[in-house]
Design a protein around this motif. Structure first.
Motif, PDB file in Angstrom:
ATOM      1  N   THR A  49      12.572  10.219  -0.021  1.00 58.59           N
ATOM      2  CA  THR A  49      11.402  10.167  -0.889  1.00 58.59           C
ATOM      3  C   THR A  49      10.131  10.590  -0.161  1.00 58.59           C
ATOM      4  O   THR A  49       9.034  10.430  -0.703  1.00 58.59           O
ATOM      5  N   SER A  50      10.276  11.151   1.042  1.00 60.63           N
ATOM      6  CA  SER A  50       9.082  11.607   1.748  1.00 60.63           C
ATOM      7  C   SER A  50       8.413  12.701   0.919  1.00 60.63           C
ATOM      8  O   SER A  50       9.059  13.597   0.396  1.00 60.63           O
ATOM      9  N   GLY A  51       7.118  12.572   0.768  1.00 57.12           N
ATOM     10  CA  GLY A  51       6.360  13.538  -0.021  1.00 57.12           C
ATOM     11  C   GLY A  51       6.300  13.191  -1.505  1.00 57.12           C
ATOM     12  O   GLY A  51       5.614  13.866  -2.268  1.00 57.12           O
ATOM     13  N   LEU A  52       7.028  12.165  -1.916  1.00 60.77           N
ATOM     14  CA  LEU A  52       6.979  11.743  -3.310  1.00 60.77           C
ATOM     15  C   LEU A  52       6.003  10.578  -3.458  1.00 60.77           C
ATOM     16  O   LEU A  52       5.484  10.046  -2.482  1.00 60.77           O
ATOM     17  N   SER A  53       5.788  10.166  -4.679  1.00 60.17           N
ATOM     18  CA  SER A  53       4.840   9.083  -4.943  1.00 60.17           C
ATOM     19  C   SER A  53       5.365   7.749  -4.414  1.00 60.17           C
ATOM     20  O   SER A  53       6.573   7.574  -4.224  1.00 60.17           O
ATOM     21  N   PRO A  54       4.448   6.796  -4.197  1.00 60.57           N
ATOM     22  CA  PRO A  54       4.889   5.450  -3.808  1.00 60.57           C
ATOM     23  C   PRO A  54       5.843   4.836  -4.833  1.00 60.57           C
ATOM     24  O   PRO A  54       6.771   4.117  -4.473  1.00 60.57           O
ATOM     25  N   GLN A  55       5.648   5.161  -6.115  1.00 59.27           N
ATOM     26  CA  GLN A  55       6.532   4.635  -7.149  1.00 59.27           C
ATOM     27  C   GLN A  55       7.945   5.184  -6.999  1.00 59.27           C
ATOM     28  O   GLN A  55       8.921   4.470  -7.233  1.00 59.27           O
ATOM     29  N   ALA A  56       8.080   6.439  -6.592  1.00 60.63           N
ATOM     30  CA  ALA A  56       9.404   7.024  -6.383  1.00 60.63           C
ATOM     31  C   ALA A  56      10.118   6.310  -5.244  1.00 60.63           C
ATOM     32  O   ALA A  56      11.321   6.013  -5.326  1.00 60.63           O
ATOM     33  N   THR A  57       9.384   6.016  -4.174  1.00 57.97           N
ATOM     34  CA  THR A  57       9.961   5.288  -3.049  1.00 57.97           C
ATOM     35  C   THR A  57      10.361   3.880  -3.462  1.00 57.97           C
ATOM     36  O   THR A  57      11.436   3.391  -3.108  1.00 57.97           O
ATOM     37  N   GLU A  58       9.510   3.228  -4.243  1.00 59.79           N
ATOM     38  CA  GLU A  58       9.836   1.887  -4.731  1.00 59.79           C
ATOM     39  C   GLU A  58      11.099   1.916  -5.596  1.00 59.79           C
ATOM     40  O   GLU A  58      11.987   1.074  -5.428  1.00 59.79           O
TER      41      GLU A  58
END
Length: 121
Positions: free
Chosen positions: A81-90
């Motif tokens: 999820t690097s480069g994606l939104s914090p929500q994507a990582t969550e």
């Protein structure tokens, strides 16, 4: 069990083939084929998928479906999820931690939502 493993097992059982007989026919060990069916091995190679397709004598849409199942059947997936939104990582972290707690119905609901949002599905 992966979607690919479940499909191979059902095809093998419908054909009335033993694990040992099928493994010998496609050039792998029975232990490897069992692990593949149970989702204990990674995604099979394109070459192995083609041997399995030939073994069952399936063509066209059925062969394409089996190949697609192989593509989506890696039992130990890593989500970058690097480069994606914090929500994507969550979302990725919540799913990784809690997928084993979901019922089959909840998983089906999530799959429906995700597949309806993705192009080409």
């Amino acid at each position: 069990m992966t979607p690919f493993g479940a499909r191979v097992r059902s095809l093998r059982e419908a054909k009335g083939a033993t694990l040992t007989a099928m493994a010998e026919a496609i050039g792998v060990s029975a232990a490897y084929l069992s692990a593949l069916e149970h989702g204990k091995r990674g995604r099979p190679s394109w070459y192995l998928v083609q041997r399995i397709i030939a073994y069952f004598g399936i063509i066209w849409d059925d062969a394409e479906e089996l190949a697609k199942l192989a593509e989506i059947s890696h039992p130990r997936i890593v989500i970058d999820t690097s480069g994606l939104s914090p929500q994507a990582t969550e979302l990725a972290n919540l799913l990784a931690r809690r997928v084993s707690l979901l019922s089959d119905e909840e998983i089906a609901e999530l799959l429906f939502v995700l597949k309806s949002k993705l192009p080409g599905r």
